[in-house]
Scaffold this motif. Structure first.
Motif, mmCIF file in Angstrom:
data_model
loop_
_atom_site.group_PDB
_atom_site.id
_atom_site.type_symbol
_atom_site.label_atom_id
_atom_site.label_comp_id
_atom_site.label_asym_id
_atom_site.label_seq_id
_atom_site.Cartn_x
_atom_site.Cartn_y
_atom_site.Cartn_z
ATOM 1 N N MET A 1 -19.530 25.085 -13.700
ATOM 2 C CA MET A 1 -19.536 26.435 -13.694
ATOM 3 C C MET A 1 -20.355 27.001 -12.734
ATOM 4 O O MET A 1 -21.495 26.317 -12.306
ATOM 5 C CB MET A 1 -19.558 26.755 -15.011
ATOM 6 N N ALA A 2 -20.345 28.204 -12.174
ATOM 7 C CA ALA A 2 -21.210 28.865 -11.403
ATOM 8 C C ALA A 2 -22.601 29.041 -11.996
ATOM 9 O O ALA A 2 -22.477 29.379 -13.406
ATOM 10 C CB ALA A 2 -20.408 30.169 -11.055
ATOM 11 N N PRO A 3 -23.747 29.063 -11.456
ATOM 12 C CA PRO A 3 -24.841 29.448 -11.981
ATOM 13 C C PRO A 3 -24.865 30.813 -12.328
ATOM 14 O O PRO A 3 -24.022 31.646 -12.018
ATOM 15 C CB PRO A 3 -25.988 29.029 -10.931
ATOM 16 N N ASP A 4 -25.782 31.123 -13.393
ATOM 17 C CA ASP A 4 -26.066 32.378 -13.818
ATOM 18 C C ASP A 4 -26.007 33.603 -12.897
ATOM 19 O O ASP A 4 -25.175 34.653 -13.109
ATOM 20 C CB ASP A 4 -27.163 32.569 -14.957
ATOM 21 N N GLY A 5 -26.836 33.510 -12.070
ATOM 22 C CA GLY A 5 -26.997 34.478 -11.149
ATOM 23 C C GLY A 5 -25.783 34.438 -9.908
ATOM 24 O O GLY A 5 -25.833 35.341 -8.901
ATOM 25 N N GLY A 6 -24.728 33.646 -10.159
ATOM 26 C CA GLY A 6 -23.750 33.457 -8.860
ATOM 27 C C GLY A 6 -24.014 32.357 -7.822
ATOM 28 O O GLY A 6 -25.096 32.074 -7.651
ATOM 29 N N ILE A 7 -22.948 31.775 -7.129
ATOM 30 C CA ILE A 7 -23.081 30.965 -6.529
ATOM 31 C C ILE A 7 -23.953 31.347 -5.029
ATOM 32 O O ILE A 7 -24.478 30.515 -4.535
ATOM 33 C CB ILE A 7 -21.600 30.330 -6.064
ATOM 34 N N PRO A 17 -33.213 25.811 -9.002
ATOM 35 C CA PRO A 17 -33.185 24.528 -9.429
ATOM 36 C C PRO A 17 -31.742 23.858 -9.330
ATOM 37 O O PRO A 17 -31.691 22.669 -9.350
ATOM 38 C CB PRO A 17 -33.587 24.612 -11.210
ATOM 39 N N LEU A 18 -30.708 24.628 -9.229
ATOM 40 C CA LEU A 18 -29.502 24.036 -8.895
ATOM 41 C C LEU A 18 -29.353 23.880 -7.635
ATOM 42 O O LEU A 18 -27.889 23.369 -7.414
ATOM 43 C CB LEU A 18 -28.385 24.893 -9.631
ATOM 44 N N TYR A 19 -29.727 24.261 -6.682
ATOM 45 C CA TYR A 19 -29.688 24.218 -5.347
ATOM 46 C C TYR A 19 -29.962 22.906 -4.913
ATOM 47 O O TYR A 19 -30.670 21.889 -5.441
ATOM 48 C CB TYR A 19 -30.816 24.954 -4.659
ATOM 49 N N PRO A 20 -28.906 22.240 -4.283
ATOM 50 C CA PRO A 20 -27.980 22.602 -3.090
ATOM 51 C C PRO A 20 -26.644 22.958 -3.804
ATOM 52 O O PRO A 20 -25.629 23.304 -3.141
ATOM 53 C CB PRO A 20 -27.939 21.854 -1.903
ATOM 54 N N ALA A 21 -26.449 21.984 -4.857
ATOM 55 C CA ALA A 21 -25.073 21.999 -5.672
ATOM 56 C C ALA A 21 -24.628 23.296 -5.974
ATOM 57 O O ALA A 21 -23.418 23.713 -5.952
ATOM 58 C CB ALA A 21 -24.866 20.813 -6.627
ATOM 59 N N CYS A 22 -25.487 24.071 -6.436
ATOM 60 C CA CYS A 22 -25.188 25.359 -6.898
ATOM 61 C C CYS A 22 -24.032 25.508 -8.102
ATOM 62 O O CYS A 22 -23.211 26.315 -7.836
ATOM 63 C CB CYS A 22 -24.843 26.337 -5.884
ATOM 64 N N ALA A 23 -24.311 24.464 -8.987
ATOM 65 C CA ALA A 23 -23.139 24.376 -9.958
ATOM 66 C C ALA A 23 -23.990 23.801 -11.488
ATOM 67 O O ALA A 23 -25.040 23.286 -11.375
ATOM 68 C CB ALA A 23 -22.196 23.128 -9.684
ATOM 69 N N ASN A 24 -23.505 24.488 -12.377
ATOM 70 C CA ASN A 24 -23.957 24.326 -13.697
ATOM 71 C C ASN A 24 -23.006 23.543 -14.454
ATOM 72 O O ASN A 24 -21.906 23.726 -14.158
ATOM 73 C CB ASN A 24 -24.588 25.653 -14.213
ATOM 74 N N SER A 25 -23.616 23.120 -15.505
ATOM 75 C CA SER A 25 -22.546 22.365 -16.451
ATOM 76 C C SER A 25 -22.882 22.801 -17.989
ATOM 77 O O SER A 25 -23.756 23.168 -18.277
ATOM 78 C CB SER A 25 -22.330 20.905 -16.304
ATOM 79 N N THR A 26 -21.892 22.748 -18.681
ATOM 80 C CA THR A 26 -21.957 22.758 -20.180
ATOM 81 C C THR A 26 -20.970 22.526 -20.837
ATOM 82 O O THR A 26 -19.908 22.094 -20.201
ATOM 83 C CB THR A 26 -21.971 24.793 -20.376
ATOM 84 N N PHE A 27 -20.822 22.416 -22.474
ATOM 85 C CA PHE A 27 -19.917 21.926 -23.083
ATOM 86 C C PHE A 27 -19.303 23.225 -24.160
ATOM 87 O O PHE A 27 -18.724 22.728 -24.657
ATOM 88 C CB PHE A 27 -20.391 20.726 -23.735
ATOM 89 N N ILE A 28 -19.809 24.128 -23.546
ATOM 90 C CA ILE A 28 -19.298 25.200 -24.622
ATOM 91 C C ILE A 28 -18.885 26.374 -23.538
ATOM 92 O O ILE A 28 -19.601 26.517 -22.642
ATOM 93 C CB ILE A 28 -20.426 25.753 -25.524
#
Length: 176
Positions: A1-7, A17-28
């Motif tokens: 999913m996109a990071p909270d502040g947007g891609i 902290p998500l750079y350079p992939a700029c993707a987050n993950s979650t299970f909910i």
């Protein structure tokens, strides 16, 4: 999913902290969307994996729009570890893998949806064809669509139900 502040904000900030992939993950799902699980859980030894195949078409669109444009996309290493398969004692129980079968049915359908809507998908490679050694969990978690007896690998191997689900998508939809 996109990071909270947007891609876009993440890409512009190399200290994110998500750079350079700029993707987050979650299970909910988000709290605003009820906080429900995104899908059935895989084996506990693959606790990062859930069946969330409804996100495949939007993700393929994102890859197309962001990087691929009109270039072909090959989808690789998608698979599912049937929960607690390693604990099953009977071969017939091992070969019946309903959650993994559902995963492959829905994943292949999601790829076909994206393909039918203009995403240039040229191939897809499931993970894994056979039960194998997994880096984080050794032989404890099984992703394979084909059963391997690790006590005696020379014994015959058997296709699980999920293999036929994956193969069926090619039988039905592949151009001949």
């Amino acid at each position: 999913m996109a990071p909270d502040g947007g891609i876009a904000a993440c890409i512009a900030n190399s200290s994110n902290p998500l750079y350079p992939a700029c993707a987050n993950s979650t299970f909910i799902y988000s709290a605003a969307d009820g906080g429900w699980l995104i899908g059935p859980a895989a084996d506990p030894l693959a606790n990062w994996l859930y069946k969330a195949t409804e996100w495949v078409p939007p993700f393929l669109y994102y890859i197309k729009d962001t990087w691929a444009k009109d270039l072909p996309i090959a989808v690789s290493e998608f698979g599912f570890a049937e929960p607690r398969e390693r604990e099953k004692a009977y071969l017939q129980d091992i070969l019946f893998d309903p959650i993994r079968s559902s995963y492959f049915h829905d994943y292949m359908r999601a790829i076909l949806i994206a393909l039918s809507e203009g995403v240039n998908v040229v191939g897809c490679l499931a993970w894994s064809y056979v039960d194998n050694f997994e880096w984080a969990s050794a032989y404890g978690v099984r992703f394979g669509m084909q059963y391997v007896n690790f006590s005696d690998p020379a014994l015959p191997r058997y296709y699980k139900a999920s293999f036929f689900e994956y193969k069926n998508a090619f039988d039905v939809y592949q151009e001949k």
